[in-house]
Design a protein around this motif. Structure first.
Motif, PDB file in Angstrom:
ATOM      1  N   MET A 112       0.964  -1.163  -0.191  1.00  0.00           N
ATOM      2  CA  MET A 112       0.122  -0.383  -0.358  1.00  0.00           C
ATOM      3  C   MET A 112       1.346   1.274   0.206  1.00  0.00           C
ATOM      4  SD  MET A 112      -3.121   1.099   0.337  1.00  0.00           S
ATOM      5  CE  MET A 112      -4.163  -0.312  -0.328  1.00  0.00           C
ATOM      6  N   SER A 113       0.400   2.200  -1.204  1.00  0.00           N
ATOM      7  CA  SER A 113       1.748   3.630  -0.878  1.00  0.00           C
ATOM      8  C   SER A 113       0.831   4.508  -0.244  1.00  0.00           C
ATOM      9  CB  SER A 113       1.259   4.211  -2.270  1.00  0.00           C
ATOM     10  OG  SER A 113      -0.139   4.134  -2.387  1.00  0.00           O
ATOM     11  N   LYS A 114       1.861   5.497   0.662  1.00  0.00           N
ATOM     12  CA  LYS A 114       1.394   6.679   1.191  1.00  0.00           C
ATOM     13  C   LYS A 114      -0.157   7.173   0.395  1.00  0.00           C
ATOM     14  CE  LYS A 114       3.695  10.821   1.753  1.00  0.00           C
ATOM     15  NZ  LYS A 114       5.285  11.685   1.358  1.00  0.00           N
ATOM     16  N   LYS A 115      -0.304   7.684   1.173  1.00  0.00           N
ATOM     17  CA  LYS A 115      -1.313   8.496   1.157  1.00  0.00           C
ATOM     18  C   LYS A 115      -1.892  10.140   1.507  1.00  0.00           C
ATOM     19  CE  LYS A 115      -4.152   4.898   0.774  1.00  0.00           C
ATOM     20  NZ  LYS A 115      -4.746   4.539  -0.451  1.00  0.00           N
ATOM     21  N   VAL A 116      -2.098  11.088   0.144  1.00  0.00           N
ATOM     22  CA  VAL A 116      -1.909  12.742   0.047  1.00  0.00           C
ATOM     23  C   VAL A 116      -3.068  12.725   0.103  1.00  0.00           C
ATOM     24  CG1 VAL A 116      -1.660  14.387  -0.759  1.00  0.00           C
ATOM     25  CG2 VAL A 116       0.583  12.559  -1.048  1.00  0.00           C
ATOM     26  N   ASP A 117      -3.620  13.823   1.129  1.00  0.00           N
ATOM     27  CA  ASP A 117      -4.626  14.389   1.432  1.00  0.00           C
ATOM     28  C   ASP A 117      -5.108  15.722   1.126  1.00  0.00           C
ATOM     29  OD1 ASP A 117      -7.362  15.651   2.765  1.00  0.00           O
ATOM     30  OD2 ASP A 117      -7.076  14.059   4.706  1.00  0.00           O
ATOM     31  N   VAL A 118      -6.243  14.900  -0.014  1.00  0.00           N
ATOM     32  CA  VAL A 118      -6.598  16.656  -1.219  1.00  0.00           C
ATOM     33  C   VAL A 118      -8.112  16.670  -0.123  1.00  0.00           C
ATOM     34  CG1 VAL A 118      -6.957  17.438  -3.072  1.00  0.00           C
ATOM     35  CG2 VAL A 118      -4.353  16.266  -2.482  1.00  0.00           C
ATOM     36  N   LEU A 119      -8.489  17.814   0.633  1.00  0.00           N
ATOM     37  CA  LEU A 119      -9.607  18.011   1.205  1.00  0.00           C
ATOM     38  C   LEU A 119     -10.608  16.815   1.035  1.00  0.00           C
ATOM     39  CD1 LEU A 119     -10.609  20.662  -2.226  1.00  0.00           C
ATOM     40  CD2 LEU A 119      -9.679  21.268   0.386  1.00  0.00           C
ATOM     41  N   GLY A 120     -10.561  16.121   1.772  1.00  0.00           N
ATOM     42  CA  GLY A 120     -10.908  14.685   2.280  1.00  0.00           C
ATOM     43  C   GLY A 120     -10.875  13.667   1.482  1.00  0.00           C
ATOM     44  N   ILE A 176      -2.430  17.729  -9.212  1.00  0.00           N
ATOM     45  CA  ILE A 176      -1.376  17.970  -9.013  1.00  0.00           C
ATOM     46  C   ILE A 176      -1.053  19.511  -7.667  1.00  0.00           C
ATOM     47  CG2 ILE A 176       0.786  18.047 -10.036  1.00  0.00           C
ATOM     48  CD1 ILE A 176      -0.634  15.297  -9.038  1.00  0.00           C
ATOM     49  N   MET A 177      -1.412  19.913  -8.371  1.00  0.00           N
ATOM     50  CA  MET A 177      -1.497  21.648  -7.704  1.00  0.00           C
ATOM     51  C   MET A 177      -2.096  22.064  -7.181  1.00  0.00           C
ATOM     52  SD  MET A 177      -3.081  23.400 -11.602  1.00  0.00           S
ATOM     53  CE  MET A 177      -2.972  24.632 -10.272  1.00  0.00           C
ATOM     54  N   GLY A 178      -3.409  21.066  -6.070  1.00  0.00           N
ATOM     55  CA  GLY A 178      -3.925  21.157  -4.836  1.00  0.00           C
ATOM     56  C   GLY A 178      -2.907  21.105  -4.168  1.00  0.00           C
ATOM     57  N   ALA A 179      -2.028  19.414  -4.304  1.00  0.00           N
ATOM     58  CA  ALA A 179      -1.338  18.400  -3.357  1.00  0.00           C
ATOM     59  C   ALA A 179      -0.210  19.453  -3.156  1.00  0.00           C
ATOM     60  CB  ALA A 179      -0.770  17.417  -4.176  1.00  0.00           C
ATOM     61  N   ASN A 180       0.298  20.041  -4.283  1.00  0.00           N
ATOM     62  CA  ASN A 180       1.751  20.849  -3.889  1.00  0.00           C
ATOM     63  C   ASN A 180       1.974  22.321  -3.441  1.00  0.00           C
ATOM     64  OD1 ASN A 180       3.505  19.691  -5.663  1.00  0.00           O
ATOM     65  ND2 ASN A 180       2.628  21.233  -7.702  1.00  0.00           N
ATOM     66  N   LEU A 181       0.105  22.680  -3.419  1.00  0.00           N
ATOM     67  CA  LEU A 181      -0.581  24.186  -2.360  1.00  0.00           C
ATOM     68  C   LEU A 181      -0.052  23.424  -0.943  1.00  0.00           C
ATOM     69  CD1 LEU A 181      -3.225  25.884  -4.567  1.00  0.00           C
ATOM     70  CD2 LEU A 181      -0.931  26.163  -3.955  1.00  0.00           C
ATOM     71  N   LEU A 182      -1.075  21.890  -0.759  1.00  0.00           N
ATOM     72  CA  LEU A 182      -0.438  21.916   0.788  1.00  0.00           C
ATOM     73  C   LEU A 182       0.437  21.144   1.149  1.00  0.00           C
ATOM     74  CD1 LEU A 182      -4.408  20.178  -0.353  1.00  0.00           C
ATOM     75  CD2 LEU A 182      -3.520  22.058   2.051  1.00  0.00           C
ATOM     76  N   LYS A 183       1.188  21.417   0.162  1.00  0.00           N
ATOM     77  CA  LYS A 183       3.417  20.758   0.519  1.00  0.00           C
ATOM     78  C   LYS A 183       3.479  19.207   0.979  1.00  0.00           C
ATOM     79  CE  LYS A 183       5.239  24.965   1.443  1.00  0.00           C
ATOM     80  NZ  LYS A 183       4.119  25.487  -0.001  1.00  0.00           N
ATOM     81  N   VAL A 233      -8.465  24.489  -1.458  1.00  0.00           N
ATOM     82  CA  VAL A 233      -7.443  24.018  -1.041  1.00  0.00           C
ATOM     83  C   VAL A 233      -6.931  24.926   0.094  1.00  0.00           C
ATOM     84  CG1 VAL A 233      -5.222  23.699  -1.682  1.00  0.00           C
ATOM     85  CG2 VAL A 233      -7.188  22.255  -2.919  1.00  0.00           C
ATOM     86  N   LEU A 234      -6.516  26.698  -0.900  1.00  0.00           N
ATOM     87  CA  LEU A 234      -5.744  27.141  -0.025  1.00  0.00           C
ATOM     88  C   LEU A 234      -6.819  28.127   1.313  1.00  0.00           C
ATOM     89  CD1 LEU A 234      -5.681  30.673  -3.138  1.00  0.00           C
ATOM     90  CD2 LEU A 234      -3.772  28.720  -1.647  1.00  0.00           C
TER      91      LEU A 234
END
Ligand code: UDP
Length: 241
Positions: free
Chosen positions: A1-9, A71-78, A235-236
């Motif tokens: 299982m890969s790491k997860k990245v939360d974008v707006l839930g 991708i942009m959203g995840a970048n903004l969330l660092k 996201v912001l």
């Protein structure tokens, strides 16, 4: 299982297309059942308004970032994601595996004449694929006969092209009927397979402006594009909090 990245839930898998394909290949060979979602900003925004749909997405085995917006959203969330994994590309790679391994594929969705054209193209391009079956996408969502027909065809892969949220809902409602198989909502991909809708040329895709090509070719979709700035704003706002 890969790491997860939360974008707006919504928890996206931190993975590449190649890694995903290798994982899926393994799961097919082990007869493991898999529900894949490729989510774009519009889907994420919809999940924010519809808790039931959000639950469906959360029940998927893998959630892939479909579209530069995620991708942009995840970048903004660092919390960056490695790359965009368009649903159409993932489906194509799965068709290549199906062709090699002579797997059974079911296509569910799109208009009948579009579907028939797509099936003809699949038969020509991937002669090793066994077409388990196909059915157009204009049926009552909870029609048990459709699900029974798909089940009876004993598919290794089921591509569901009903547009969101119907396609993910259909998979979620019927997933329990199956013992094996890859299930994936593919949006307008059958239209592309049929040649009715053209994919952006490679350079546009590389430059991450596939959305612009789509907007030029199908200007009636402009309303759907307004989701992107709204998504970024959300996201912001999340980031600020
Ligand atoms: N579609 C369908 N049944 C429906 C509504 C849509 O089969 O009740 C099909 C439609 O013909 C198209 C696909 O679902 O092939 C969705 O296309 P769209 O471009 O809306 O999806 P997206 O890729 O934007 O999610």
């Amino acid at each position: 299982m890969s790491k997860k990245v939360d974008v707006l839930g919504i928890e996206f898998d931190h993975t590449t297309k190649l890694e995903t394909i290798n994982t899926l290949k393994k799961r097919i060979m082990e007869n493991k059942k898999t529900f894949i979602v490729t989510a774009n900003p519009e889907i994420v925004m919809h999940a924010g308004r519809d808790p039931q749909y959000k639950k469906i997405l959360q029940s998927a085995d893998y959630i892939m970032p479909d579209g530069i917006g995620i991708i942009m959203g995840a970048n903004l969330l660092k919390n960056p994601l490695p790359e965009r994994i368009p649903g159409f590309d993932l489906m194509k790679d799965l068709l290549i595996i199906a062709n090699k391994e002579r797997l059974r594929v079911f296509f569910l969705g799109a208009r009948e004449e579009v579907l028939n054209k797509a099936i003809d193209n699949v038969k020509r391009e991937y002669p090793g694929i066994q077409i388990a079956g196909c059915h157009h996408g204009f049926f009552k969502e909870n029609d048990p006969q459709i699900a029974a027909m798909v089940k009876k065809s004993n598919p290794d892969m089921v591509f569901v092209a009903l547009g969101f949220p119907r396609q993910e809902r259909w998979i979620s409602n019927n997933f329990h009927l199956f013992e094996k198989g890859i299930f994936m909502g593919v949006g307008g991909s059958i239209d592309v397979l049929s040649g009715t809708v053209k994919r952006a040329p490679e350079l546009w895709r590389k430059l991450n402006i596939e959305w612009l090509y789509r907007l030029i070719k199908q200007p009636q979709r402009w309303k759907r594009m307004t989701f992107l700035p709204l998504f970024i704003l959300k996201v912001l706002r999340t980031k600020k909090n």
